[in-house]
Design a protein around this motif. Structure first.
Motif, PDB file in Angstrom:
ATOM      1  N   THR A 179       0.846  -1.188   0.000  1.00 27.89           N
ATOM      2  CA  THR A 179       0.000   0.000   0.000  1.00 27.89           C
ATOM      3  C   THR A 179       0.880   1.235   0.000  1.00 27.89           C
ATOM      4  O   THR A 179       2.055   1.156   0.316  1.00 27.89           O
ATOM      5  N   PRO A 180       0.286   2.358  -0.329  1.00 29.05           N
ATOM      6  CA  PRO A 180       1.064   3.608  -0.176  1.00 29.05           C
ATOM      7  C   PRO A 180       1.585   3.757   1.239  1.00 29.05           C
ATOM      8  O   PRO A 180       2.568   4.420   1.475  1.00 29.05           O
ATOM      9  N   ALA A 181       0.901   3.110   2.192  1.00 30.97           N
ATOM     10  CA  ALA A 181       1.310   3.246   3.591  1.00 30.97           C
ATOM     11  C   ALA A 181       2.713   2.734   3.821  1.00 30.97           C
ATOM     12  O   ALA A 181       3.502   3.326   4.531  1.00 30.97           O
ATOM     13  N   THR A 239       1.207   0.506  -5.391  1.00 31.73           N
ATOM     14  CA  THR A 239      -0.057   0.019  -5.916  1.00 31.73           C
ATOM     15  C   THR A 239      -0.970   1.203  -6.130  1.00 31.73           C
ATOM     16  O   THR A 239      -0.699   2.299  -5.682  1.00 31.73           O
ATOM     17  N   PRO A 266      -4.716   0.528  -5.818  1.00 34.33           N
ATOM     18  CA  PRO A 266      -5.816   0.359  -4.860  1.00 34.33           C
ATOM     19  C   PRO A 266      -5.298   0.426  -3.438  1.00 34.33           C
ATOM     20  O   PRO A 266      -4.222  -0.050  -3.147  1.00 34.33           O
ATOM     21  N   PRO A 267      -6.050   1.063  -2.602  1.00 35.97           N
ATOM     22  CA  PRO A 267      -5.607   1.249  -1.214  1.00 35.97           C
ATOM     23  C   PRO A 267      -5.712  -0.031  -0.380  1.00 35.97           C
ATOM     24  O   PRO A 267      -6.137  -1.053  -0.867  1.00 35.97           O
ATOM     25  N   ALA A 268      -5.356   0.101   0.892  1.00 40.04           N
ATOM     26  CA  ALA A 268      -5.255  -1.077   1.760  1.00 40.04           C
ATOM     27  C   ALA A 268      -6.600  -1.729   1.965  1.00 40.04           C
ATOM     28  O   ALA A 268      -7.605  -1.057   2.114  1.00 40.04           O
ATOM     29  N   PRO A 328      -9.493  -3.947   4.092  1.00 40.82           N
ATOM     30  CA  PRO A 328      -9.871  -3.953   5.508  1.00 40.82           C
ATOM     31  C   PRO A 328      -9.195  -5.087   6.254  1.00 40.82           C
ATOM     32  O   PRO A 328      -8.688  -6.030   5.660  1.00 40.82           O
ATOM     33  N   ALA A 329      -9.220  -4.972   7.566  1.00 42.86           N
ATOM     34  CA  ALA A 329      -8.413  -5.866   8.377  1.00 42.86           C
ATOM     35  C   ALA A 329      -8.872  -7.305   8.274  1.00 42.86           C
ATOM     36  O   ALA A 329      -8.119  -8.218   8.566  1.00 42.86           O
ATOM     37  N   GLN A 343      -9.558  -9.254   0.607  1.00 42.05           N
ATOM     38  CA  GLN A 343      -8.921  -8.498  -0.453  1.00 42.05           C
ATOM     39  C   GLN A 343      -9.434  -8.973  -1.787  1.00 42.05           C
ATOM     40  O   GLN A 343      -9.564 -10.168  -2.019  1.00 42.05           O
TER      41      GLN A 343
END
Lengths: 317, 488
Positions: free
Chosen positions: B268-270, B291, B293-295, B297-298, B302
């Motif tokens: 992720t960008p994170a 990427t 698409p973002p992260a 959910p926990a 996916q």
């Protein structure tokens, strides 16, 4: 219903506010991970093939979003993956384009939105956590709004109040801003996961919708923002974009990583009123025409752009 | 910001005055007007006072509180009350945190050599747990060595002297005792010296470890730069190959998504944030972004990515670049190129006048042929029937609407008595409009229900096309059919 096949993966599609039969498509090579980009300007035609490309512009990096100018009928603004914001004039040939390029964002620019009421400025939202305000004739941004703690995925102008806009961010908050104020005026912790998109209700200036990685769309009223007006469930994966209809007060269109495009009416009990499964990869871009009621377009990573009327099958020929 | 108002003088001015009066009252709508909640501020203060939180950047602290639903005022109040060395500086925070961390380390190191019995300094952070462990081990070793030396040098001579004393009792006692004492003191001093020497060794070792870590980081940065250089070279290589292999088919194959879930491969960008914020690595934006698409959910639901997407991701992670990328110059050839003269005046938006443009002439192209049964979103072809109906009603409408779209009409006169306007309407849509007005009215909690706003809302809720009284009168019959068809 016509289909356009692009060479690259689709990212965003927008109808022109001046010409009913015109739309722009933002695409990126290699899914936008690394590579070039391309902007297509498409024209709808009455006879087959239904949609043709009138001009296209190549870019060095991915194009994540595109927005038509509301003041100049042939001008569009593009948001690129290298952090630049470029302005194109479709009345000029590609070698004379772009006519402007602004390099200020430190990271990918994810969305661009032109002001539909004042018609003189536009917003860009970037992964560098900021939103910037620009005018086409100024060489630099007018304002930078830096408050989000993470990527800002979209910034959208309020359709009635030319100074108010909303921003959706990966820090899980939705922020309302007024360009006359130094900072955000409202912070709505809308979801527990990243908020990918937001859009204002065109007929109720205090209502807006957000879509999130948590697969839901929530509709909010800023006057009582502690709890949403509605929570729309139905998508199987993250909802990438949400759009309020320009013609019907409570109609919302959305597209998701579950490859579908859905239509919702948030004021009724059973909110899901339509579902289209025409894409074969992530559906990431969607738009509803302001000039033609019921006309919709969508694009996805399957490199296809569909244009259809609500109620019709997008894949029907 | 009143530039660029081209031809729509009248509506824009009236729009502006409407906005001024509306914004004066409605501006508060977009602002938070709640008073500060003391309990939330208390919770925030507790949170901010926690030692672990104090080490985090301010922006993360603010973001956490925002996600918990605190307003800006409450957050600012909490920050004001909690003594904080860096209250609102965002840019200075990371460097300050770095400094604090380094200072903590130096303090820990300096604490070590002082006493004989050493305890690990309490200011060590949990991040540096392994430092903690190393230091503890060193401390133990030093104290162990010190004790051992002490034992060896003091206890054993004592034992020996005691043995000697037993063997030769009367004679050398006072002398040996006197000898033993100074030697004991000397030995104690020597042992202490040895312990401190060992401790300083440990300190030196830990400092060296820190140095190696920073060296390692420098090496890594150099490696990144070298990789960047490699990428550039490969790019030029591939360009040359491009020229040679012009005709090769380079469409990325898009397979339909399969059922496998690819977890963990999608960055992720994170994950790239620490590099962007912490170190001074020159982030090359043209190198692979992780990427789009973002992260997820926990609960890790996916979405299955296309196979070629994963191919490209793994290519990037290996340091390769996809071969289909061209060198493109997309800078403006003439940065001072004038903006074109607009050929068309901006069009009014459908929501400005509460009346959607209805352009369903039978001669219109396929995209204008709206399906009136749009509530029924099945794929049955009802177009034939709908076009038939449209034909009958659309004769007079389009002309009026066409005229409307090129000529911008003035604002409809304000309706003073919404109930009266309602009474004009037909029963069937009236029921619907009733609902909407009731819903709208109940929304107006905070007394924002400006007369004008109500009017605007009301004319919009009658958005089946009957916002304009004139048209209502003239085209009653056609309107009725329209509402009947669109009344969903």
């Amino acid at each position: 219903m016509p289909v356009f096949k692009a060479p690259f993966n689709g990212y965003s599609v927008k109808f022109s506010p001046f010409y009913e039969s015109r739309l722009a498509v933002a695409t990126a090579q290699n899914f936008g991970i690394l590579g070039n980009g391309k902007i297509h300007v498409l024209e709808l035609s009455p006879g087959p093939p239904g949609v043709t490309e009138s001009v296209s512009f190549d870019t060095a990096d991915a194009v994540y979003d595109v927005s038509w100018s509301e003041s100049h009928d042939s001008v569009l603004v593009a948001a690129l993956g290298d952090g630049s914001v470029k302005i194109y004039d479709t009345s000029l040939p590609p070698p004379s384009n772009p006519i402007r390029s602004f390099q200020e964002h430190a990271r990918e620019v994810h969305s661009v939105d032109y002001n539909p009421t004042r018609r003189d400025s536009f917003l860009t939202a970037s992964w560098d956590d900021t939103v910037k305000l620009w005018a086409m004739d100024r060489p630099a941004s007018i304002r930078t709004f830096k408050e989000h703690a993470y990527c800002v995925y979209q910034a959208v102008w309020n359709p009635k109040h030319g100074d108010v806009f909303a921003s959706a961010s990966g820090d899980c908050t939705l922020r309302i801003w007024d360009v006359r104020e130094p900072g955000s005026t409202m912070i709505i912790p809308g979801h527990d996961f990243e908020i990918l998109s937001c859009d204002w209700n065109k007929y109720d200036d205090c209502v807006l919708a957000t879509s999130s990685v948590d697969k839901t769309i929530k509709v909010w009223d800023v006057r009582s923002y502690r709890a949403p007006l509605a929570v729309l469930n139905g998508h199987g994966y993250a909802v990438r974009k949400v759009k309020f209809s320009p013609h019907r007060r409570s109609l919302i269109a959305s597209c998701s990583y579950d490859m579908s495009v859905c239509l919702w009416d948030y004021m009724v009990e059973d909110a899901l009123v339509g579902r289209y499964d025409h894409h074969t990869e992530f559906a990431v871009g969607i738009d509803m025409s302001v000039l033609v009621e019921g006309l919709m377009a969508s694009t996805g990573w399957d490199e296809l752009v569909y244009v259809w009327q609500q109620g019709m099958d997008p894949r029907a020929s | 910001m009143a530039t660029h108002q081209q031809t729509h003088e009248n509506p824009s001015i009236s729009e502006a005055t409407n906005e001024v009066s509306e914004t004066a009252k409605l501006e508060s709508v977009f602002k938070n007007s709640e008073p500060i909640r003391e309990d939330q501020v208390e919770n925030a203060i507790k949170f901010l006072s926690h030692p672990r939180v104090r080490g985090s950047p301010v922006i993360h602290r603010r973001s956490f509180l925002e996600r918990k639903g605190l307003t800006k005022e409450e957050i600012d109040e909490a920050f004001r009350r909690v003594p904080d060395p860096s209250p609102s500086e965002q840019t200075a925070v990371t460097s300050q945190d770095g400094q604090q961390a380094v200072q903590g380390q130096i303090q820990a190191v300096q604490h070590a050599p002082a006493p004989v019995v050493m305890i690990p300094p309490p200011s060590l952070r949990s991040r540096f747990r392994w430092y903690h462990a190393v230091l503890a081990v060193g401390v133990l070793a030093a104290s162990g060595a010190g004790t051992a030396v002490f034992v060896k040098r003091s206890l054993i001579p004592r034992l020996k002297s005691w043995v000697r004393k037993i063997m030769s009792e009367e004679e050398n006692d006072p002398l040996e005792k006197a000898d033993a004492k100074p030697s004991l003191a000397e030995e104690a001093v020597a042992a202490a010296k040895a312990a401190s020497a060992a401790a300083s060794d440990v300190a030196r070792v830990s400092q060296e470890m820190m140095k190696t870590k920073s060296e390692e980081r420098k090496n890594f940065e150099e490696l990144m730069q070298l990789l960047g250089v490699q990428v550039q070279e490969m790019k030029s290589l591939s360009n040359n190959i491009r020229y040679l292999e012009r005709n090769s088919n380079n469409l990325p194959k898009v397979y339909s998504a399969n059922q496998e879930v690819y977890s963990g491969l999608v960055k992720t960008p994170a994950e790239r944030r620490p590099y962007a914020n912490g170190s001074n690595v020159d982030y090359d934006t043209r190198s692979a972004r992780s990427t789009s698409p973002p992260a997820p959910p926990a609960d890790s639901s996916q979405p299955p990515h296309p196979k070629s997407y994963m191919d490209i991701m793994s290519m990037i992670q290996r340091g390769e670049k996809p071969s289909n990328i061209r060198e493109i110059n997309d800078m403006p050839p003439n940065p001072n190129q004038q903006l074109p003269n607009p050929r068309i005046a901006p069009k009014a938006k459908p929501w400005d006048y509460g009346q959607p443009p209805q352009d369903e002439s039978s001669k219109g192209p396929w995209w204008q042929q709206k399906n009136p049964r749009s509530a029924d979103f099945g794929y049955e072809t009802t177009t034939a029937r709908s076009i038939g109906i449209r034909n009958e009603t659309s004769t007079t409408e389009p002309a009026a609407i066409q005229k409307q779209r090129s000529w911008v009409p003035p604002q409809p006169p304000p309706v003073v008595m919404p109930e009266a306007a309602e009474a004009i309407r037909r029963p069937k849509p009236q029921a619907k409009i009733d609902q909407e007005v009731v819903a709208a009215a109940s929304d107006d909690q905070s007394g924002v229900s400006d007369e004008l706003q109500k009017v605007t809302k009301f004319s919009e809720s009658g958005g089946d096309g009957s916002g304009r009284l004139e048209i209502t009168e003239i085209q009653e019959e056609t309107e009725h059919q329209h509402i009947g068809q669109e009344g969903n």
